[in-house]
Design a protein around this motif. Sequence first.
Motif, mmCIF file in Angstrom:
data_model
loop_
_atom_site.group_PDB
_atom_site.id
_atom_site.type_symbol
_atom_site.label_atom_id
_atom_site.label_comp_id
_atom_site.label_asym_id
_atom_site.label_seq_id
_atom_site.Cartn_x
_atom_site.Cartn_y
_atom_site.Cartn_z
ATOM 1 N N SER A 77 2.159 -5.414 1.959
ATOM 2 C CA SER A 77 2.073 -4.851 3.299
ATOM 3 C C SER A 77 1.635 -5.980 4.211
ATOM 4 O O SER A 77 0.685 -6.718 3.898
ATOM 5 C CB SER A 77 1.064 -3.706 3.352
ATOM 6 O OG SER A 77 1.504 -2.606 2.583
ATOM 7 N N ARG A 132 0.838 -1.199 0.000
ATOM 8 C CA ARG A 132 0.000 0.000 0.000
ATOM 9 C C ARG A 132 0.877 1.255 0.000
ATOM 10 O O ARG A 132 1.816 1.354 0.790
ATOM 11 C CB ARG A 132 -0.917 0.010 1.228
ATOM 12 C CG ARG A 132 -1.779 -1.241 1.347
ATOM 13 C CD ARG A 132 -2.727 -1.228 2.518
ATOM 14 N NE ARG A 132 -2.116 -0.840 3.783
ATOM 15 C CZ ARG A 132 -2.733 -0.878 4.957
ATOM 16 N NH1 ARG A 132 -3.985 -1.299 5.029
ATOM 17 N NH2 ARG A 132 -2.108 -0.508 6.063
ATOM 18 N N TYR A 133 0.513 2.187 -0.837
ATOM 19 C CA TYR A 133 1.223 3.460 -0.924
ATOM 20 C C TYR A 133 1.252 4.160 0.436
ATOM 21 O O TYR A 133 2.255 4.747 0.828
ATOM 22 C CB TYR A 133 0.544 4.336 -1.980
ATOM 23 C CG TYR A 133 1.197 5.674 -2.186
ATOM 24 C CD1 TYR A 133 2.375 5.791 -2.928
ATOM 25 C CD2 TYR A 133 0.635 6.836 -1.660
ATOM 26 C CE1 TYR A 133 2.974 7.015 -3.127
ATOM 27 C CE2 TYR A 133 1.232 8.070 -1.853
ATOM 28 C CZ TYR A 133 2.396 8.158 -2.590
ATOM 29 O OH TYR A 133 2.992 9.380 -2.775
ATOM 30 N N GLU A 134 0.179 4.040 1.187
ATOM 31 C CA GLU A 134 0.081 4.715 2.486
ATOM 32 C C GLU A 134 1.097 4.200 3.509
ATOM 33 O O GLU A 134 1.355 4.861 4.517
ATOM 34 C CB GLU A 134 -1.335 4.565 3.053
ATOM 35 C CG GLU A 134 -1.665 3.138 3.425
ATOM 36 C CD GLU A 134 -3.151 2.852 3.526
ATOM 37 O OE1 GLU A 134 -3.603 2.542 4.636
ATOM 38 O OE2 GLU A 134 -3.844 2.950 2.498
ATOM 39 N N ASP A 135 1.683 3.039 3.259
ATOM 40 C CA ASP A 135 2.643 2.449 4.203
ATOM 41 C C ASP A 135 4.096 2.812 3.885
ATOM 42 O O ASP A 135 5.008 2.427 4.615
ATOM 43 C CB ASP A 135 2.494 0.923 4.217
ATOM 44 C CG ASP A 135 1.100 0.481 4.611
ATOM 45 O OD1 ASP A 135 0.470 1.159 5.451
ATOM 46 O OD2 ASP A 135 0.646 -0.551 4.078
ATOM 47 N N ARG A 136 4.320 3.564 2.815
ATOM 48 C CA ARG A 136 5.675 3.801 2.316
ATOM 49 C C ARG A 136 6.596 4.486 3.317
ATOM 50 O O ARG A 136 7.777 4.159 3.388
ATOM 51 C CB ARG A 136 5.639 4.562 0.995
ATOM 52 C CG ARG A 136 5.246 6.027 1.133
ATOM 53 C CD ARG A 136 4.855 6.644 -0.193
ATOM 54 N NE ARG A 136 4.524 8.059 -0.049
ATOM 55 C CZ ARG A 136 3.457 8.531 0.566
ATOM 56 N NH1 ARG A 136 2.569 7.712 1.111
ATOM 57 N NH2 ARG A 136 3.245 9.835 0.657
#
Length: 188
Positions: free
Chosen positions: A75, A23-27
Amino acid sequence: MKSYTVLKNQKFSVGEYALVPIRYEDRMDILKWRNEQIYHLRQNKPLTEKNQEDYFNNVVAKLFEQEQPTQLLFSYLENDKCIGYGGLVHINWVDKNAEISFIMNTELEPLFFTKHWTTFLKLIEQIAFRELNLYKLCTYAFDVRPHIYQIIENAGFTKEATLKEQCFFNGEFKDVIIHCKFNTLYKL
């Protein structure tokens, strides 16, 4: 949630733990963990936010649409909260093998290292062996965390090779230990 073209299923779970396409939000959490754990990664300098943005936008984004990506990143979630990430890297589609990669939230390592490695290995095997029908999985570990080998072996992996003095760490050369596992359900 993004999905990988190469996978029929996009979520793999056991209890409250799951692997989902990265997930992009976890980068930024991933960036933090990678920088904290650089000593055991194939990473020669700390990552910057720009490095991470570029990697997600130029490398990771393309993986979702590829029929045979060189890596599949996930993720690792506990009740939908990212607590690690990893996947299958250096995928060889012709020879049907891949290397496993995994790191977890650094703060969880002292108490939960064994638990999360064990859970992650179960989940990544579902993807590699059942979903992708790969024949062989390997780990490639700098010999700086010997406590990891028992976890890997308890999951059914066998030590296959020692690459003597393969990496330079803290002023000395260290071995690389390779463990492998074959897919007992493999179908031609």
